[in-house]
Design a protein around this motif. Sequence first.
Motif, PDB file in Angstrom:
ATOM      1  N   HIS A   1      -9.899 -30.524 -83.747  1.00  0.00           N
ATOM      2  CA  HIS A   1     -10.729 -30.728 -82.550  1.00  0.00           C
ATOM      3  C   HIS A   1     -11.616 -29.501 -82.323  1.00  0.00           C
ATOM      4  O   HIS A   1     -11.276 -28.396 -82.739  1.00  0.00           O
ATOM      5  CB  HIS A   1      -9.880 -31.054 -81.317  1.00  0.00           C
TER       6      HIS A   1
ATOM      7  N   LEU B   1     -17.483 -22.955 -71.968  1.00  0.00           N
ATOM      8  CA  LEU B   1     -18.373 -23.601 -71.009  1.00  0.00           C
ATOM      9  C   LEU B   1     -19.320 -22.588 -70.360  1.00  0.00           C
ATOM     10  O   LEU B   1     -20.463 -22.903 -70.026  1.00  0.00           O
ATOM     11  CB  LEU B   1     -17.522 -24.297 -69.930  1.00  0.00           C
TER      12      LEU B   1
ATOM     13  N   VAL C   1     -16.805 -35.524 -79.679  1.00  0.00           N
ATOM     14  CA  VAL C   1     -17.343 -35.353 -78.316  1.00  0.00           C
ATOM     15  C   VAL C   1     -16.211 -35.519 -77.313  1.00  0.00           C
ATOM     16  O   VAL C   1     -16.061 -34.734 -76.376  1.00  0.00           O
ATOM     17  CB  VAL C   1     -18.465 -36.387 -78.039  1.00  0.00           C
TER      18      VAL C   1
ATOM     19  N   LEU D   1     -13.698 -32.554 -77.379  1.00  0.00           N
ATOM     20  CA  LEU D   1     -14.182 -31.187 -77.135  1.00  0.00           C
ATOM     21  C   LEU D   1     -13.392 -30.529 -76.000  1.00  0.00           C
ATOM     22  O   LEU D   1     -13.271 -31.081 -74.915  1.00  0.00           O
ATOM     23  CB  LEU D   1     -15.677 -31.205 -76.778  1.00  0.00           C
ATOM     24  N   GLU D   2     -12.892 -29.367 -76.301  1.00  0.00           N
ATOM     25  CA  GLU D   2     -12.131 -28.614 -75.299  1.00  0.00           C
ATOM     26  C   GLU D   2     -13.040 -27.531 -74.719  1.00  0.00           C
ATOM     27  O   GLU D   2     -13.620 -26.741 -75.459  1.00  0.00           O
ATOM     28  CB  GLU D   2     -10.914 -27.965 -75.975  1.00  0.00           C
ATOM     29  N   PHE D   3     -13.165 -27.517 -73.408  1.00  0.00           N
ATOM     30  CA  PHE D   3     -13.969 -26.474 -72.770  1.00  0.00           C
ATOM     31  C   PHE D   3     -13.080 -25.292 -72.444  1.00  0.00           C
ATOM     32  O   PHE D   3     -12.099 -25.420 -71.722  1.00  0.00           O
ATOM     33  CB  PHE D   3     -14.633 -26.998 -71.496  1.00  0.00           C
TER      34      PHE D   3
END
Lengths: 292, 276
Positions: free
Chosen positions: B215, B220, B244, B247-249
């Motif tokens: 992943h 951010l 999408v 996605l890890e912020f």
Amino acid sequence: MIIEALIGGVAGYAIGRILDQYLSIPLILKTRWLKFKGKAHDYEGPQSVYTYWKDLLGPKFGMEEVDEKILREYHLVTFRDVIVTDFVPRAPGYYYSQDLWNDPKNALLSLGIVRVIENENTGPRRLLAINNPSEFEAHGNIEKGIPIVVSREVHKELSERLDKFGSVHVDQITATMADVATYSKYLEMVGIPATYPVVESKKNVKHVGDALPLMGNGWVVYRTRERDSFLHYRFWTGVEYHNDSLQKAKEKLEKLIPEGGWALTDFDEKIRHFRNAPLQLNEVWKYFLKLK
Amino acid sequence: MMMRGLDPFKFGEAVRRLVTRDGPSGRERLYKKAPSNDPRNRDRDFRVSNYYLKTAVADALGCNLRCVFCWAIDHFRDYSNIKNVGTFYSPAKVANALIATAKSLNCKYLRMTEGEPTLDMNHLIVVLDNLKKMNVPYTFILETNGMILGKYPNFAKRLSEYGINLMGEPFAHVRVSIKGPTAEKFRLLTFADVSFYKLQFAALSNCLDAGVSVHPATMLDFIESKEEMETLRVSLLDVDESMVKKLEFERLFLEDYIVARLKNYGIPFEKVLEVG
């Protein structure tokens, strides 16, 4: 009074903008992103409650197939293997919304947590949040959690550990989907959807276990002569040094506010980190209730 | 005219020579010892971390990028002194130390971080081989900037051979840390040339093609506009739609030394409210 005075001043427009951001978020359960009408989502209309919870609870909470019926009022929802905290996301659901992709600046303003205590505005219910970190994500993040409403009895059951660690692991928690607006003035401020999980009895909370790490995000809006700006700093819950971590976040935020600037907001009613901030959460609640 | 940025492969090779050596039982690499001020780390080589709920963490030294926001303190990024602050570990010793920490502190995951784990693939693969032989119930999380994994698809294929662990979960999971939403931001944040930006996405593709659990993650705090967000979204969509969704912020830790670095290089990290 303070808020009205702030809005009415010369800096009315600017502060009004901040307050608008501030108010539109700490309504806590009001989720601005629900207003978004995109290709995949339409949260308005009769399906809104179902769609909201389907997206929030879906795979993250082990519900691959969410039955529409169970999410209606008076139905039971069981959450397993979750972390419960008294810090609540300012804008629950933001991480799953198109808003985050549409405007990251808004997303940043909306991120962060708040912690509210029981007072004349809240009534006897308390607001907590549950979280179930996604697999392989670096850490659980309160901002990605969902709010639940609990009775005093349930809160008492958890409060000792919440005070010490800020969050606690629970094997199973069973909630009734209910219209929270019927509970208190405070919850009247709820935006859509009005149906949320409510936990009345401590019998519905099974096996309160060890603390597990979960990250919160303290935030502050500050003002200098030149500008208004926004800062955030992260802290840990679910660890032995939780209170130290929270204190460190406060100190960092204070330090990061430029010289001559001052904090306008606070994010925590339990421990007031910015006592001189004019926009304390409770003041905002009162103001909003008055508007209502 | 824009100057050409750092080449992560040339720079990485120079760093690799500094942080590795050939030992009697294979390629050794420099690691940072667990900090002794945390009682959980007492008598342990590697530390336990709260990330991923609880992980046993080996802090490998040396990276092929120079990220401004990296949480590794300057002391461990100063390659002129690197041999004095790190300790050489053989692959077997790394595997044993990770397991010792994981067992005693009931961790679910193992992780290699601080520097770039793939910097020396020979070392990393033997560490993983050792762990596989032990038939452990843990998942190894490979946190990478994707440069090497993006350039060499065979490495992803090699990772896929590890299959599942004792618990039936992936033995190895790759987390590609995307440095910035656009190529230009990537250059600003890492000092690397913009041409290497795409390798991060190639790393995701290579893992997906090889069937490796993967992943993406990104900070951010460095995404400043809708356009940047859209650029990132499209880049991930080009890899796979699932990227999408997965996605890890991440959020920035504003430690003093990181703030100083960001200010020094003029990287914006406060989000200014547009008022008035």
